[in-house]
Design an enzyme around this catalytic site. Sequence first.
Site, PDB file in Angstrom:
ATOM      1  N   GLU A  18      11.721   8.441   5.537  1.00 37.51           N
ATOM      2  CA  GLU A  18      10.466   8.166   4.844  1.00 37.51           C
ATOM      3  C   GLU A  18       9.270   8.603   5.689  1.00 37.51           C
ATOM      4  O   GLU A  18       9.202   8.318   6.888  1.00 37.51           O
ATOM      5  CB  GLU A  18      10.355   6.663   4.540  1.00 37.51           C
ATOM      6  CG  GLU A  18       9.039   6.264   3.872  1.00 37.51           C
ATOM      7  CD  GLU A  18       8.992   4.791   3.549  1.00 37.51           C
ATOM      8  OE1 GLU A  18       9.908   4.326   2.825  1.00 37.51           O
ATOM      9  OE2 GLU A  18       8.077   4.105   4.026  1.00 37.51           O
ATOM     10  N   PHE A  20       4.732   9.181   5.489  1.00 37.24           N
ATOM     11  CA  PHE A  20       3.510   8.933   4.737  1.00 37.24           C
ATOM     12  C   PHE A  20       2.555  10.105   4.928  1.00 37.24           C
ATOM     13  O   PHE A  20       2.593  10.781   5.964  1.00 37.24           O
ATOM     14  CB  PHE A  20       2.843   7.618   5.155  1.00 37.24           C
ATOM     15  CG  PHE A  20       2.382   7.548   6.594  1.00 37.24           C
ATOM     16  CD1 PHE A  20       1.157   8.074   6.979  1.00 37.24           C
ATOM     17  CD2 PHE A  20       3.157   6.921   7.554  1.00 37.24           C
ATOM     18  CE1 PHE A  20       0.718   7.998   8.288  1.00 37.24           C
ATOM     19  CE2 PHE A  20       2.723   6.829   8.872  1.00 37.24           C
ATOM     20  CZ  PHE A  20       1.503   7.374   9.239  1.00 37.24           C
ATOM     21  N   HIS A  78       7.186   8.300  -4.049  1.00 38.90           N
ATOM     22  CA  HIS A  78       6.870   6.913  -4.410  1.00 38.90           C
ATOM     23  C   HIS A  78       5.774   6.912  -5.469  1.00 38.90           C
ATOM     24  O   HIS A  78       4.866   7.743  -5.455  1.00 38.90           O
ATOM     25  CB  HIS A  78       6.406   6.136  -3.180  1.00 38.90           C
ATOM     26  CG  HIS A  78       7.473   5.926  -2.159  1.00 38.90           C
ATOM     27  ND1 HIS A  78       7.407   4.936  -1.207  1.00 38.90           N
ATOM     28  CD2 HIS A  78       8.642   6.587  -1.926  1.00 38.90           C
ATOM     29  CE1 HIS A  78       8.486   4.989  -0.446  1.00 38.90           C
ATOM     30  NE2 HIS A  78       9.243   5.993  -0.862  1.00 38.90           N
ATOM     31  N   GLY A 109       3.265  -2.148  -5.947  1.00 43.96           N
ATOM     32  CA  GLY A 109       2.144  -1.833  -5.079  1.00 43.96           C
ATOM     33  C   GLY A 109       1.137  -2.957  -5.028  1.00 43.96           C
ATOM     34  O   GLY A 109       1.259  -3.975  -5.709  1.00 43.96           O
TER      35      GLY A 109
END
Length: 607
Positions: A18, A20, A78, A109
């Site tokens: 993962e 960002f 996502h 979220g």
Amino acid sequence: MKLADKIAQAQGPFYTFEFFPPRTDQGFSNLLARIARLAELKPLAINITWGAGGSTRDRTLELATLTQKEYALDTVMHLTCTNTERGSVDVVLRAAKEIGIQNLLALRGDPPRGEEYWIPTDPRFEHAADLVAYIRAAPEFADAFSIGVAGYPDGHADFAGTEDEEIAFLKAKVDRGADYIVTQLFYDVDNFLRWLKKIRASGITVPVIPGIMPIQTYASFLRVTKLCGTHVPDAVQAALDPIKHDDQQVKDYGIALAVRMIRRLVAEGGLQGFHFCTLNLEKSVQRILEILGWAPGHAATPHNRLIAESPGGDPTTAPATTNPDLLVTPAHAAHSAATGLAHLAAPTAPGDTGKGEANYAATWDEFPNGRFGDVHSPAFGSQDLWGNVRAPPAPTADVTALTVAFLEDGAAHPFSPAPLAPESQRILAHLLRLARAGLWPVGSQPAVDGARSDDAVVGWGPARGYVYQKAFVEFFADRALVARLARAAAARGGVVDVLAGNCAGELRTSVQAGERNAVTWGVFPGQEIVQSTIIELESFLTWKEEAFTIWTDWAAQFPPGSEDRRRLEDIRDTRWLVNVTHHDYRDADALWRFLFEEVGVDGPSDA
């Protein structure tokens, strides 16, 4: 290819990574190089996160486009319900289809910054289950995506109900069309295995992929576990306590702990897939996979290693202070011998040459320290974890009283999710003087001239080194004081730097674009000098934007039109964020003499 299909076809261990979207262009570029290196480890897919309220939408799509189309990596994008309407969902889903993305992670979220409550923009999207159901019901998208959802073994930080109720929500997501579950990070394997049995008993049969976040530094570990509500077993805390001031030992322990966790989850839980939260760093994940023997054709960094059988054949059962890279099993030694020469003969990746060491591109930012990291690092800036990081609630709009209470007693403060750092005790009297004058400090560090890297208060990095710091402080000031500070700094001829900006975008600074000011650095055996905290114009501007949204968050906790709300919004609109750095790190009091004696900043507050 759809991740659900790849999972079904997997014949052995698999893993996903993962990332960002970095906050800066430099970090974005360097992350692409980092992803290219990690792609050599053959992940089943990579995940790209989506910021709270869709705040990183464009960056997420840009990064996902590159990883899916240019790097040919199956990418899981996502997508959250927050700030989501049906039309905007369709736009994003069509964009994902167009670039070849076939995988989504559907999340609820958190609210975007400045929203005090989670209020769905469209009542059809109150929960992640609603987003899953909408995608599955739309003929245009129903069969286009494999959809994952999140599970929370330690409970969701924002959920006030029972575990049974939370599992019911998870089952609803699966029943509406989710193909697999990726869990939030955890460190309590016993609790995870109990939770796994419980969700299986509820009728959930889809694959469950545990989320693994290797501990990078002790400070980040504390921050993440607090914000996510993660349970930390006593044994983990006990292992970290004696080494928490040695960043290298903490990182090594984090690797060993992750290996132990994964081996237990495989042996006792029958799991074969794992999701690594990389925090945009690479070496810990690489070393974990090498120790497990899962990194195909990838030899470890060359150095002498001890071939030893620990009890049970597990090198990670050694003491926490043992570097796991220095132990190897006989089987792994044979594999390394067979593949090592071929790997070492391979050329380095573009951009890695001329750095002084082969692994420089992978390791140069492995010890982030403080909020001002390096804007060139993919890991620059704090990043929310699936939307869990929010400013803590403040009981009052009396900023001075709350700031003094934070400094003296550790009371909750919107600008700090954690108590005052121990090193700040050295300058506490100065910080209180600023706070009581209405110049509320929100960031600072004392000057340090060659402290040992294992110092209990200011130490960081590997052992047997020395660390240095320039003193700086950040606070909020009015326009008149900003002008006085700028004039006084100019008169000092470069010994003092001032950066100041407001929410309207105005800027006054003695630091020019491209100038880099290392305010924390370390000298360690066998390494180049490490600059872990850098203040420069771009990093300041990034933090400034965050700082003024915190004022909006704080104000939003009070009713519209109330005096408290107006007061906080007025502070946001009229104050400037100021950073003052003094370059004489050998004089511990130089910064404070400049502020209080030369400038006289602590006059009566007008707030």
